[in-house]
Design a protein around this motif. Structure first.
Motif, mmCIF file in Angstrom:
data_model
loop_
_atom_site.group_PDB
_atom_site.id
_atom_site.type_symbol
_atom_site.label_atom_id
_atom_site.label_comp_id
_atom_site.label_asym_id
_atom_site.label_seq_id
_atom_site.Cartn_x
_atom_site.Cartn_y
_atom_site.Cartn_z
ATOM 1 N N ARG A 55 0.698 -0.802 -0.898
ATOM 2 C CA ARG A 55 -0.600 -0.139 0.351
ATOM 3 C C ARG A 55 0.526 1.303 -0.185
ATOM 4 N N LYS A 56 1.902 1.288 0.021
ATOM 5 C CA LYS A 56 2.668 2.056 0.501
ATOM 6 C C LYS A 56 2.428 3.217 0.966
ATOM 7 N N GLU A 57 2.525 2.564 2.343
ATOM 8 C CA GLU A 57 1.750 4.076 3.472
ATOM 9 C C GLU A 57 2.212 2.836 4.837
ATOM 10 N N LEU A 58 2.241 4.235 5.837
ATOM 11 C CA LEU A 58 2.161 3.897 7.542
ATOM 12 C C LEU A 58 1.039 2.954 7.556
ATOM 13 N N TRP A 59 1.595 1.513 8.916
ATOM 14 C CA TRP A 59 1.077 0.500 8.834
ATOM 15 C C TRP A 59 0.931 0.446 10.335
ATOM 16 N N HIS A 60 -0.215 1.012 11.076
ATOM 17 C CA HIS A 60 -0.420 0.647 12.470
ATOM 18 C C HIS A 60 -1.164 -0.417 12.418
#
Lengths: 107, 107
Positions: A55-60
């Motif tokens: 997803r090319k995003e930060l993943w909490h």
């Protein structure tokens, strides 16, 4: 030990793999990737934050599912290019509902 | 489960990360990389064989030091891009002499 010796070495993509292990049972739950920002957020919040390569995003981890991983300890390996997180998981690590993403034995 | 579902997915460099865990104690010993040939050799010989990214050659763990890792089980994760080896180590995993490469606590 000097702080710089514990500095994570990110790869050419700015990422470092993180092995996530259940702090209580010792079960290896998953392997995910961190960039510098997600590592910093993990250190600050004591909850596992990764970088989603798809997803090319930060993943909490657990932000949606509730299955956050409370981080007890972070270890770094001899050549500083892999992390080991010992966590207390609030629920299954795997999106399939399995406790661990390693639920299939190959051999 | 069909065999193809357990096929390892190698990355753009033809590699897959392998987490190595002590089968007895549960301690995470190291993370190394495998290519298709090293995975095949590991499956055949039941001793861990990796791909050395620095030396760009097959790396039979312990061939020089004697600290081979006898492979008990191989697990693959949900998206088939990471392996977990449960091993009986003949000696320390780390070139420093430490039992595990993760001997430094970052946090």
């Amino acid at each position: 030990m000097a702080t710089e010796e514990l500095a994570a070495r990110f790869d050419a993509n700015g990422l470092i793999p993180a092995v996530v292990q259940d702090a209580q049972t010792g079960q290896v739950l998953m392997v995910a990737w961190m960039n510098a920002e997600s590592l910093q957020l993990t250190l600050q919040t004591r909850e596992a934050v990764f970088w989603s390569r798809s997803r090319k995003e930060l993943w909490h981890k657990g932000a949606t599912s509730g299955n956050v991983q409370r981080v007890r300890e972070i270890w770094i390996d001899c050549d500083a290019d892999t992390l080991l997180l010992k966590v207390d998981p609030a629920g299954p690590a795997c999106h399939t509902g399995a406790t661990s993403c390693f639920y299939r034995r190959m051999s």
